[in-house]
Design a protein around this motif. Structure first.
Motif, mmCIF file in Angstrom:
data_model
loop_
_atom_site.group_PDB
_atom_site.id
_atom_site.type_symbol
_atom_site.label_atom_id
_atom_site.label_comp_id
_atom_site.label_asym_id
_atom_site.label_seq_id
_atom_site.Cartn_x
_atom_site.Cartn_y
_atom_site.Cartn_z
ATOM 1 N N MET A 1 -8.508 9.933 -1.537
ATOM 2 C CA MET A 1 -9.320 9.805 -0.397
ATOM 3 C C MET A 1 -10.543 10.345 -0.794
ATOM 4 N N GLU A 2 -11.914 9.559 -0.867
ATOM 5 C CA GLU A 2 -13.051 10.011 -0.956
ATOM 6 C C GLU A 2 -13.617 11.036 -0.189
ATOM 7 N N ALA A 3 -14.227 12.087 -0.765
ATOM 8 C CA ALA A 3 -14.727 13.279 -0.115
ATOM 9 C C ALA A 3 -15.784 12.856 0.722
ATOM 10 N N VAL A 4 -15.907 13.259 2.097
ATOM 11 C CA VAL A 4 -16.830 12.995 3.211
ATOM 12 C C VAL A 4 -17.936 14.143 2.892
ATOM 13 N N GLN A 5 -19.244 13.709 2.720
ATOM 14 C CA GLN A 5 -20.422 14.615 2.578
ATOM 15 C C GLN A 5 -20.960 15.259 3.859
ATOM 16 N N GLU A 6 -21.533 16.382 3.610
ATOM 17 C CA GLU A 6 -22.078 17.051 4.689
ATOM 18 C C GLU A 6 -23.459 16.560 5.246
ATOM 19 N N LEU A 7 -23.447 15.830 6.625
ATOM 20 C CA LEU A 7 -24.784 15.185 6.745
ATOM 21 C C LEU A 7 -25.736 16.129 7.624
ATOM 22 N N ASP A 8 -27.028 16.152 7.492
ATOM 23 C CA ASP A 8 -27.788 16.635 8.352
ATOM 24 C C ASP A 8 -27.716 16.138 9.949
ATOM 25 N N GLU A 9 -28.368 16.783 10.750
ATOM 26 C CA GLU A 9 -28.326 16.681 12.329
ATOM 27 C C GLU A 9 -28.819 15.033 12.413
ATOM 28 N N ARG A 10 -29.942 14.779 11.915
ATOM 29 C CA ARG A 10 -30.429 13.534 12.256
ATOM 30 C C ARG A 10 -29.656 12.373 11.742
ATOM 31 N N LYS A 11 -29.000 12.522 10.423
ATOM 32 C CA LYS A 11 -28.325 11.487 9.701
ATOM 33 C C LYS A 11 -27.138 11.314 10.708
ATOM 34 N N SER A 12 -26.391 12.478 11.028
ATOM 35 C CA SER A 12 -25.161 12.451 11.933
ATOM 36 C C SER A 12 -25.270 11.813 13.214
ATOM 37 N N ASP A 145 1.352 25.144 6.925
ATOM 38 C CA ASP A 145 1.473 24.879 5.368
ATOM 39 C C ASP A 145 2.157 23.740 5.216
ATOM 40 N N GLU A 146 2.979 23.626 3.867
ATOM 41 C CA GLU A 146 3.646 22.390 3.546
ATOM 42 C C GLU A 146 4.993 22.298 4.548
ATOM 43 N N GLU A 147 5.580 23.249 5.142
ATOM 44 C CA GLU A 147 6.844 23.282 5.697
ATOM 45 C C GLU A 147 6.552 23.516 7.395
ATOM 46 N N ALA A 170 6.290 17.291 3.233
ATOM 47 C CA ALA A 170 4.907 17.617 3.566
ATOM 48 C C ALA A 170 3.947 16.335 3.928
ATOM 49 N N LEU A 171 3.074 16.567 4.850
ATOM 50 C CA LEU A 171 2.301 15.412 5.500
ATOM 51 C C LEU A 171 0.907 15.653 4.715
ATOM 52 N N ASN A 172 0.433 14.446 4.659
ATOM 53 C CA ASN A 172 -1.129 14.414 4.252
ATOM 54 C C ASN A 172 -1.903 14.400 5.183
ATOM 55 N N SER A 173 -3.242 14.617 4.961
ATOM 56 C CA SER A 173 -4.220 14.226 6.351
ATOM 57 C C SER A 173 -4.120 13.012 6.825
ATOM 58 N N GLU A 174 -3.971 11.747 6.114
ATOM 59 C CA GLU A 174 -3.937 10.679 6.772
ATOM 60 C C GLU A 174 -2.822 10.508 7.599
ATOM 61 N N ALA A 175 -1.429 11.035 7.108
ATOM 62 C CA ALA A 175 -0.172 10.868 7.999
ATOM 63 C C ALA A 175 -0.516 11.761 9.437
ATOM 64 N N LEU A 176 -0.988 12.905 9.092
ATOM 65 C CA LEU A 176 -1.287 13.954 10.101
ATOM 66 C C LEU A 176 -2.330 13.268 11.363
ATOM 67 N N LEU A 177 -3.224 12.483 10.868
ATOM 68 C CA LEU A 177 -4.240 11.720 11.658
ATOM 69 C C LEU A 177 -3.298 10.594 12.543
ATOM 70 N N LYS A 178 -2.508 9.978 11.735
ATOM 71 C CA LYS A 178 -1.914 8.863 12.129
ATOM 72 C C LYS A 178 -1.070 9.089 13.446
ATOM 73 N N ILE A 209 7.973 5.951 8.599
ATOM 74 C CA ILE A 209 8.701 7.095 7.595
ATOM 75 C C ILE A 209 8.640 8.604 7.953
ATOM 76 N N HIS A 210 7.659 8.806 9.106
ATOM 77 C CA HIS A 210 7.468 9.914 9.932
ATOM 78 C C HIS A 210 8.270 10.179 11.023
#
Length: 347
Positions: A1-12, A145-147, A170-178, A209-210
């Motif tokens: 997954m592509e890293a999400v960059q930090e945005l300044d307040e105006r751009k956010s 943690d992983e467990e 172990a759950l990745n961030s996408e699975a946790l978000l879902k 699968i989860h």
């Protein structure tokens, strides 16, 4: 997954506005729309420059040659992560507020029991409030943690409960978000009593699968929002029993004092009071009517106090059958009114 960059307040603010507007309309969003949609008070030219930067960074894209932009996958990821972070912060703030409130409540209820005992010269008890309507406001799963996952559950009345769940995968961030989105979409606003086998089966199926993790999480939800789980009972004046000859023989007095020390029988009394169809007013149990064996020679007068949001507790006075019922009832009504005033004043 592509890293999400930090945005300044105006751009956010601009990116958030683009995504919100696009979610509402389904139409590409232009700079003029954003200038009306936000309180930034920026010119359309400045907004266009910021949008160009956001496009270059990969958060938005231009579907065709018009000036409008739509969110990219990276933009959606930023939006969802921001929402989750806001919710996590909200849960933390609510938990801190409730811990402070719980400390004050414990002191207040203990003091109420003491005042009641001093005023009546009988034994008294006050139960902490529990929730008769356990509706789910928000659920958040976070990786320990992983467990292990921590399941944070916010109920109506902003009561926060949590439990650690051990998982076999172990759950990745996408699975946790879902799983977070699935739980909140389905369960927000529901009472625990409404979570039936059909709904559990549907959630497990949607978790794919989860499904095993979903099953463990639902078990945790059920465990932490049981009605009586966290009930405390504050007592005072148990030794007042010795003031009344008919209760002061060694065996009777010892049984009553033991009931006040162990509190299990008092919890039964609270449950009986709360489950009564007439629990809005004062109830009087004489002798065996209380169904508490150790109090067969006593009268028990109880009342239910309410703090809103389905939160209720029980006040009880235990004394001889020849107790001053009029004084006891007046005292109970006064205390209920004072509790109501105190808690509503601090809302």
């Amino acid at each position: 997954m592509e890293a999400v960059q930090e945005l300044d307040e105006r751009k956010s603010i601009i990116l958030h506005s683009i995504i919100q507007n696009y979610l509402e309309t389904g139409e590409p969003v232009g700079s003029r729309t954003i200038s009306k949609y936000t309180d930034l008070h920026l010119s359309s030219a400045t907004i266009r420059n910021e949008m160009a930067d956001l496009e270059e960074m990969g958060y938005i894209m231009q579907p065709h040659t018009s000036a409008g932009r739509i969110p990219s996958d990276k933009g959606y990821r930023w939006y969802v992560d921001t929402l989750m972070n806001q919710k996590e912060q909200e849960v933390t703030e609510i938990r801190e507020q409730m811990l402070e409130k719980a400390d004050r409540m414990e002191q207040l209820l203990q003091q109420a029991a003491k005042v009641l005992a001093n005023s009546t010269n009988y034994a008294t008890m006050v139960s902490s409030p529990t929730y008769s309507r356990n509706k789910i406001k928000f659920i958040q799963l976070s990786q320990v943690d992983e467990e292990q996952l921590i399941v944070v559950i916010v109920l109506e009345g902003n009561i926060v409960k949590n439990q650690i769940v051990t998982v076999e995968e172990a759950l990745n961030s996408e699975a946790l978000l879902k799983l977070n989105m699935l739980l909140n979409t389905t369960l927000t606003g529901m009472a625990i009593e409404s979570i039936n086998l059909g709904l559990i089966a549907k959630l497990k199926e949607q978790a794919g699968i989860h499904s095993g993790v979903m099953s463990d999480v639902l078990d945790a939800v059920a465990n932490v929002i049981q009605l009586r789980e966290d009930m405390e009972i504050f007592t005072s004046g148990a030794t007042n029993i010795f003031k009344y000859p008919e209760l002061s023989d060694k065996e009777s007095a010892q049984e009553i004092i033991s009931a006040f020390e162990e509190k299990q029988q008092l919890a039964t009394l609270v449950t009986q009071t709360m489950s009564s169809t007439e629990n809005k007013g004062i109830q009087v149990y004489i002798g065996d009517e209380s169904n508490v064996e150790t109090m067969k020679d006593c009268s028990v007068v109880t009342a239910t106090y309410e703090l809103g949001e389905g939160m209720q507790g029980t006040i009880g006075i235990i004394g001889p059958k020849r107790m001053d019922y009029e004084h006891v009832m007046i005292t109970l009504k006064t205390l209920m009114a004072e509790l109501d005033e105190i808690f509503h004043r601090h809302d």
